[in-house]
Design an enzyme around this catalytic site. Structure first.
Site, short mmCIF file in Angstrom:
data_model
loop_
_atom_site.label_atom_id
_atom_site.label_comp_id
_atom_site.label_asym_id
_atom_site.label_seq_id
_atom_site.Cartn_x
_atom_site.Cartn_y
_atom_site.Cartn_z
N ARG A 187 120.81 93.55 84.27
CA ARG A 187 121.60 93.55 83.32
C ARG A 187 121.39 94.42 82.08
NH1 ARG A 187 123.26 91.21 86.66
NH2 ARG A 187 123.31 89.11 87.33
N CYS A 235 125.11 83.31 80.64
CA CYS A 235 123.65 82.91 80.70
C CYS A 235 123.19 83.51 79.36
CB CYS A 235 123.05 83.69 81.77
SG CYS A 235 123.37 82.46 83.45
N GLU A 306 119.53 87.64 77.47
CA GLU A 306 120.62 88.28 78.00
C GLU A 306 121.62 88.68 76.92
OE1 GLU A 306 121.62 87.43 82.09
OE2 GLU A 306 123.76 88.10 81.47
C1 LIG Z 1 131.77 82.01 81.16
C2 LIG Z 1 131.03 83.25 81.43
C3 LIG Z 1 130.54 83.60 82.49
C4 LIG Z 1 129.80 84.50 82.78
N1 LIG Z 1 129.41 84.76 83.96
C5 LIG Z 1 128.59 86.06 83.97
C6 LIG Z 1 127.92 86.32 85.35
O1 LIG Z 1 128.18 85.59 86.38
N2 LIG Z 1 127.19 87.35 85.65
C7 LIG Z 1 127.02 88.45 84.36
O2 LIG Z 1 126.34 89.54 84.60
N3 LIG Z 1 127.67 87.92 83.23
C8 LIG Z 1 128.47 86.98 83.03
N4 LIG Z 1 128.83 86.62 81.81
C9 LIG Z 1 128.60 87.53 80.76
C10 LIG Z 1 129.49 88.45 80.52
O3 LIG Z 1 130.90 88.08 80.74
C11 LIG Z 1 129.25 90.00 80.96
O4 LIG Z 1 128.11 90.45 80.55
C12 LIG Z 1 130.34 91.00 80.74
O5 LIG Z 1 130.44 91.99 81.73
C13 LIG Z 1 130.41 91.71 79.37
O6 LIG Z 1 131.50 92.42 79.32
P1 LIG Z 1 132.18 92.37 77.68
O7 LIG Z 1 133.36 93.31 77.92
O8 LIG Z 1 132.74 91.00 77.21
O9 LIG Z 1 131.02 92.97 76.83
P2 LIG Z 1 130.80 92.59 75.27
O10 LIG Z 1 130.21 91.26 75.28
O11 LIG Z 1 131.79 92.81 74.36
O12 LIG Z 1 129.55 93.84 75.14
C14 LIG Z 1 128.51 93.37 75.60
C15 LIG Z 1 127.50 94.73 75.30
O13 LIG Z 1 128.09 95.92 75.72
C16 LIG Z 1 128.34 96.98 74.76
N5 LIG Z 1 129.85 97.37 75.09
C17 LIG Z 1 130.75 96.66 75.51
N6 LIG Z 1 131.98 97.83 75.92
C18 LIG Z 1 131.15 98.89 75.74
C19 LIG Z 1 131.87 100.31 76.03
N7 LIG Z 1 133.25 100.60 76.24
N8 LIG Z 1 131.00 101.26 75.32
C20 LIG Z 1 129.74 100.98 74.95
N9 LIG Z 1 129.37 99.74 74.92
C21 LIG Z 1 129.85 98.58 75.23
C22 LIG Z 1 128.51 96.01 73.52
O14 LIG Z 1 128.15 96.68 72.28
C23 LIG Z 1 127.19 94.94 73.82
O15 LIG Z 1 125.95 95.46 73.46
C24 LIG Z 1 129.60 85.30 81.61
C25 LIG Z 1 130.09 84.97 80.19
C26 LIG Z 1 130.74 84.12 80.25
C27 LIG Z 1 131.43 83.71 78.60
#
Ligand SMILES: Cc1cc2nc3c(=O)[nH]c(=O)nc-3n(C[C@H](O)[C@H](O)[C@H](O)COP(=O)(O)OP(=O)(O)OC[C@H]3O[C@@H](n4cnc5c(N)ncnc54)[C@H](O)[C@@H]3O)c2cc1C
Length: 312
Positions: A187, A235, A306
């Site tokens: 992660r 998570c 996480e």
């Molecule tokens: C219902 C649900 C189910 C989920 N299931 C999973 C799962 O099965 N497995 C899993 O791994 N995760 C899961 N997640 C967590 C999440 O969806 C993942 O980690 C997802 O990949 C995060 O992407 P995001 O664009 O929303 O990132 P954000 O939440 O917007 O950002 C996460 C981090 O990355 C940084 N960031 C984002 N985009 C960029 C960029 N372009 N450049 C630099 N930094 C950046 C942000 O500053 C932050 O630190 C789940 C979440 C939910 C709500």
């Protein structure tokens, strides 16, 4: 922080968002206001905005889909860029001869960082490309998935990312990083002070029906084991080393359904903290602290977050 008129004028031509409450931009549905909020649509806009922020000495915070973050009730200082509009047509190409990809069945998908992981996943399934079906149902953007090294069912992004293009926030230069230069771990991608702009994935040609079946099977599993329709950030804690998941430990510590005001440990999946509608970030952090304490008391294991906490 109250921004001076001079600083506001520097950003005026990019039409900053007038509604700056950040709860609308995270799946947890909590968070105070950003000083300055932008939703750029092109790589050029991202670079231009970073350069202005640099000149104005404003910190820059990047948010993708906001599905793995908890934003402080006090909001975020400086410039916040939400990248969900940073997308264009998904590009599908074959590797050229003389690359280190030996399989003739290998196909590259290239997308800008704001592309939704869900859309990429469906695109791959419909095109009969295998390697991404594990991500069915994971919300957020491809840029966020790379930064978090998102994963499920034994897979993660590190296994399919071929290269990324980034903007280095210290030098303000863009560069392309091949997978061999990227340090992925559980992660996490070890990439400081940079914005992911573009991502190239390597997938493999397969039978479309088989890939679609895998996609829908994974989606169904997720929907039946996680509270996907409730406000959460997935998570909350990382699984600790060893064979016991964080969810198992939290449940065994008797914390399922524990509450702090509007925040509650999900009764479907104990590693999800859900917002029942009126929780604030403080409630969620308070509950997470209680969970961590109880798991430590019972198992001597210190759970690590996480979810990323962002803001003041
Ligand atoms: C219902 C649900 C189910 C989920 N299931 C999973 C799962 O099965 N497995 C899993 O791994 N995760 C899961 N997640 C967590 C999440 O969806 C993942 O980690 C997802 O990949 C995060 O992407 P995001 O664009 O929303 O990132 P954000 O939440 O917007 O950002 C996460 C981090 O990355 C940084 N960031 C984002 N985009 C960029 C960029 N372009 N450049 C630099 N930094 C950046 C942000 O500053 C932050 O630190 C789940 C979440 C939910 C709500």
């Amino acid at each position: 922080m109250v921004l001076s008129d001079n600083i506001k004028n520097m950003f005026a031509s990019f039409a900053p968002e007038t509604q700056r409450a950040m709860d609308r931009y995270t799946s947890f549905r909590v968070g105070g206001s950003a000083d300055l909020l932008m939703l750029p649509q092109t790589v050029e806009q991202v670079i231009a905005l970073v350069k202005i922020a640099h000149k104005a000495e404003l910190p820059v915070t990047i948010i993708g889909g906001g599905t793995n973050i908890l934003i402080s009730d006090n909001g975020i200082r400086g410039l916040v860029m939400v990248l969900t509009r940073l997308k264009q047509k998904i590009e599908q190409t074959k590797p050229s001869i003389n690359t280190d990809d030996e399989s003739p069945d290998q196909i590259y998908l290239t997308a800008l960082a704001g592309e939704s992981l869900g859309r990429l996943c469906r695109y791959a399934a419909d095109a009969g490309l295998t390697g991404l079906a594990w991500a069915a149902g994971i919300p957020g953007t491809i840029g966020g998935a790379v930064m978090m090294n998102a994963g499920a069912f034994g897979w993660d992004m590190s296994q399919i990312v071929k290269q990324i293009e980034i903007l280095d926030l210290a030098t303000l230069e863009t560069m392309v990083l091949p997978v061999n230069d990227l340090q992925f771990s559980y992660r996490k991608l070890a990439l400081e002070n940079s914005i992911v702009l573009k991502v190239r994935l390597g997938l493999t040609k397969a039978d479309t029906g088989t890939v679609r079946d895998e996609f829908y099977r994974n989606l169904k599993t997720k929907q039946s084991t996680q509270p996907v329709s409730q406000a959460s950030a997935g998570c909350f804690f990382k699984n600790p080393p060893g064979d016991k998941s964080a969810g198992f430990l939290i449940e065994q510590a008797g914390m399922k359904r524990a509450r702090c005001n509007g925040a509650m440990v999900s009764d479907l999946h104990a590693n999800f903290i859900v917002n029942h509608g009126n929780a604030c970030a403080k409630d969620i952090l308070n509950l997470a602290g209680q969970v961590r304490k109880r798991v430590y008391e019972k198992f001597g294991i210190n759970l690590k977050k996480e979810v990323k906490t962002i803001g003041d």
